[in-house]
Scaffold this motif. Sequence first.
Motif, PDB file in Angstrom:
ATOM      1  N   ARG A   1       1.034   3.164  16.024  1.00  0.00           N
ATOM      2  CA  ARG A   1      -0.358   2.704  16.086  1.00  0.00           C
ATOM      3  C   ARG A   1      -0.488   1.417  16.885  1.00  0.00           C
ATOM      4  O   ARG A   1      -1.395   1.253  17.693  1.00  0.00           O
ATOM      5  CB  ARG A   1      -0.881   2.459  14.663  1.00  0.00           C
TER       6      ARG A   1
ATOM      7  N   VAL B   1       6.444  14.200  10.123  1.00  0.00           N
ATOM      8  CA  VAL B   1       6.735  12.767  10.265  1.00  0.00           C
ATOM      9  C   VAL B   1       8.224  12.536  10.019  1.00  0.00           C
ATOM     10  O   VAL B   1       8.899  11.813  10.765  1.00  0.00           O
ATOM     11  CB  VAL B   1       5.888  11.926   9.280  1.00  0.00           C
TER      12      VAL B   1
ATOM     13  N   ARG C   1       2.630   4.121  -1.317  1.00  0.00           N
ATOM     14  CA  ARG C   1       2.620   4.787  -2.623  1.00  0.00           C
ATOM     15  C   ARG C   1       3.843   5.676  -2.799  1.00  0.00           C
ATOM     16  O   ARG C   1       4.304   5.898  -3.899  1.00  0.00           O
ATOM     17  CB  ARG C   1       1.336   5.594  -2.776  1.00  0.00           C
ATOM     18  N   ASP C   2       4.348   6.217  -1.716  1.00  0.00           N
ATOM     19  CA  ASP C   2       5.571   7.008  -1.777  1.00  0.00           C
ATOM     20  C   ASP C   2       6.627   6.241  -0.992  1.00  0.00           C
ATOM     21  O   ASP C   2       6.651   6.266   0.234  1.00  0.00           O
ATOM     22  CB  ASP C   2       5.339   8.383  -1.153  1.00  0.00           C
TER      23      ASP C   2
ATOM     24  N   GLY D   1      -2.303  10.187  12.975  1.00  0.00           N
ATOM     25  CA  GLY D   1      -2.259  10.848  11.675  1.00  0.00           C
ATOM     26  C   GLY D   1      -2.402  12.345  11.761  1.00  0.00           C
ATOM     27  O   GLY D   1      -2.928  12.990  10.843  1.00  0.00           O
TER      28      GLY D   1
ATOM     29  N   THR E   1       0.819  -1.216   0.000  1.00  0.00           N
ATOM     30  CA  THR E   1       0.000   0.000   0.000  1.00  0.00           C
ATOM     31  C   THR E   1       0.851   1.263   0.000  1.00  0.00           C
ATOM     32  O   THR E   1       0.318   2.362  -0.112  1.00  0.00           O
ATOM     33  CB  THR E   1      -0.914   0.039   1.243  1.00  0.00           C
TER      34      THR E   1
ATOM     35  N   HIS F   1      -1.219  12.122   4.097  1.00  0.00           N
ATOM     36  CA  HIS F   1      -0.961  10.736   4.436  1.00  0.00           C
ATOM     37  C   HIS F   1      -1.388   9.818   3.300  1.00  0.00           C
ATOM     38  O   HIS F   1      -0.686   8.890   2.953  1.00  0.00           O
ATOM     39  CB  HIS F   1      -1.706  10.349   5.718  1.00  0.00           C
ATOM     40  N   MET F   2      -2.553  10.113   2.737  1.00  0.00           N
ATOM     41  CA  MET F   2      -3.041   9.278   1.649  1.00  0.00           C
ATOM     42  C   MET F   2      -2.089   9.351   0.466  1.00  0.00           C
ATOM     43  O   MET F   2      -1.770   8.347  -0.157  1.00  0.00           O
ATOM     44  CB  MET F   2      -4.433   9.737   1.223  1.00  0.00           C
ATOM     45  N   ALA F   3      -1.626  10.577   0.165  1.00  0.00           N
ATOM     46  CA  ALA F   3      -0.768  10.757  -0.994  1.00  0.00           C
ATOM     47  C   ALA F   3       0.544   9.984  -0.842  1.00  0.00           C
ATOM     48  O   ALA F   3       1.099   9.475  -1.798  1.00  0.00           O
ATOM     49  CB  ALA F   3      -0.475  12.243  -1.206  1.00  0.00           C
ATOM     50  N   ARG F   4       1.057   9.881   0.376  1.00  0.00           N
ATOM     51  CA  ARG F   4       2.324   9.201   0.590  1.00  0.00           C
ATOM     52  C   ARG F   4       2.133   7.723   0.887  1.00  0.00           C
ATOM     53  O   ARG F   4       3.084   6.995   1.083  1.00  0.00           O
ATOM     54  CB  ARG F   4       3.079   9.839   1.761  1.00  0.00           C
ATOM     55  N   GLY F   5       0.873   7.315   0.981  1.00  0.00           N
ATOM     56  CA  GLY F   5       0.637   5.916   1.273  1.00  0.00           C
ATOM     57  C   GLY F   5       0.851   5.577   2.721  1.00  0.00           C
ATOM     58  O   GLY F   5       1.018   4.416   3.088  1.00  0.00           O
ATOM     59  N   LEU F   6       0.888   6.569   3.591  1.00  0.00           N
ATOM     60  CA  LEU F   6       1.029   6.276   5.008  1.00  0.00           C
ATOM     61  C   LEU F   6      -0.209   5.531   5.475  1.00  0.00           C
ATOM     62  O   LEU F   6      -1.291   5.720   4.944  1.00  0.00           O
ATOM     63  CB  LEU F   6       1.209   7.565   5.812  1.00  0.00           C
ATOM     64  N   PRO F   7      -0.052   4.650   6.452  1.00  0.00           N
ATOM     65  CA  PRO F   7      -1.193   3.854   6.873  1.00  0.00           C
ATOM     66  C   PRO F   7      -2.321   4.717   7.400  1.00  0.00           C
ATOM     67  O   PRO F   7      -2.080   5.672   8.132  1.00  0.00           O
ATOM     68  CB  PRO F   7      -0.615   2.960   7.983  1.00  0.00           C
ATOM     69  N   GLU F   8      -3.509   4.354   6.993  1.00  0.00           N
ATOM     70  CA  GLU F   8      -4.662   5.090   7.491  1.00  0.00           C
ATOM     71  C   GLU F   8      -4.974   4.631   8.896  1.00  0.00           C
ATOM     72  O   GLU F   8      -4.645   3.514   9.292  1.00  0.00           O
ATOM     73  CB  GLU F   8      -5.851   4.836   6.574  1.00  0.00           C
ATOM     74  N   ASP F   9      -5.626   5.493   9.624  1.00  0.00           N
ATOM     75  CA  ASP F   9      -5.983   5.136  10.991  1.00  0.00           C
ATOM     76  C   ASP F   9      -6.882   3.916  10.963  1.00  0.00           C
ATOM     77  O   ASP F   9      -7.723   3.764  10.090  1.00  0.00           O
ATOM     78  CB  ASP F   9      -6.716   6.308  11.661  1.00  0.00           C
TER      79      ASP F   9
ATOM     80  N   TRP G   1       6.412   5.584   7.431  1.00  0.00           N
ATOM     81  CA  TRP G   1       5.320   4.613   7.396  1.00  0.00           C
ATOM     82  C   TRP G   1       5.517   3.558   8.484  1.00  0.00           C
ATOM     83  O   TRP G   1       4.594   3.233   9.237  1.00  0.00           O
ATOM     84  CB  TRP G   1       5.285   3.967   6.009  1.00  0.00           C
TER      85      TRP G   1
END
Lengths: 202, 204
Positions: A89, B46, A74-75, B39, A72, B6-14, A82
Amino acid sequence: MSYMGSSSRPFGRQRRDLVAGCLLGDQNAWETLVRTHAGLVYTVIRRCGFGGDEAADLFQDVWLAAWEGLATIRDEGALAGWLATVAARRAKRQLLQRAHEPTSPDAEIPERLDPDPSPEDVVVKREGGVAVRAAVAALSERDRQIVHYFFYDATTPSYTEIAARLGVSPDTIGSLRTRCLRRLRQALEDAAPPDADVDTRP
Amino acid sequence: MIDEMHMARGLPEDDGLDGDGGLDDSVQMPRILQDLADGRLQASEVDTVVDWLQAAEDPAPPPWVVNRAVRIGRQGENGQQARTAIWRRLVAALVYDTRLRPRAAGARAIAGDELRLMYQAGGIEIDLEVTDSGIAGRLRMLGQVSAEPPDLTRAWAAIEGPAGRVEGEIDELGQFALEGLVTGRHRMEIGLTYELIEIPEVQI
């Protein structure tokens, strides 16, 4: 195939190859990924108050989540962030579970940060990293206070509490934090030894 | 805005834990790491937190902890799903050691001099036999785990000691062999489907 350059920190093209290799099932790529970022993940876990077997189990849990979620990303330049986010979390979830479980008198007492925070300048002495100590010491007193509340205060003050301690409106805390972190990053770069790795994170 | 970054970088969503960034008073962790988990940090923030963590020079994870994570990739090879079930981690206790029994006299003292150890953990027995290896000065460990087949799928045994780390697969009968060991203190792990059994100290 080797993914390690002369340093222990892959960057740029190497990092992209690393993630791609992992997704293709390359064990060497995965091993390099784990060994390169193990310290980062473990530091997050320990700074959330975990130690011993609990830290070891959480460490494993983070890497299982990383294995499942790697596709998942993307960057890929944000890989370290990440992983740190996944670790934070998982640590938070564990802390929430622990908080809602009945405590046993035989329960392992986790390692915790000093519950009685010292003055801001003690932050510098408590921190083990030479570069971090130098960077924090180079900040203004105000920024050191902010760093203390955000990075080291084991009572986890709320934004409202931090604002009250700083004597500012809670609405301004976000921007204060952003500016402080910008200066901290610059200070960390300035404090890094000359032969330190240069991250080419885009 | 931050979520978009976060979405743009692919960071994990909450994952639904405190997704609004609100706080649970029962959780005590550094404010900045809680913000990271929730987030609430911008991408550049970050990166700064990562720089801070990497410069912290905190204690490194023990090698056996890292090796356990490395093994995840091996479990997931060949398109197989990595083991995602929560392991039950057990610490095995020594229940038998030939060195602790009275030494036999006469002819019986010559035969059967190999070291045998037995450990138990959660109803599972681990039987170990240590003999000379084909290589001078090296030892071979033969082992048998008393687990049932479903628990032996992709099972493995690993030992770390003076000769480094040696790993071996456990077959469908629960048997394994670890070669090239040397005398000294070791730490063992037995990875089964549903349990991770640790033997903190094996003296061979």
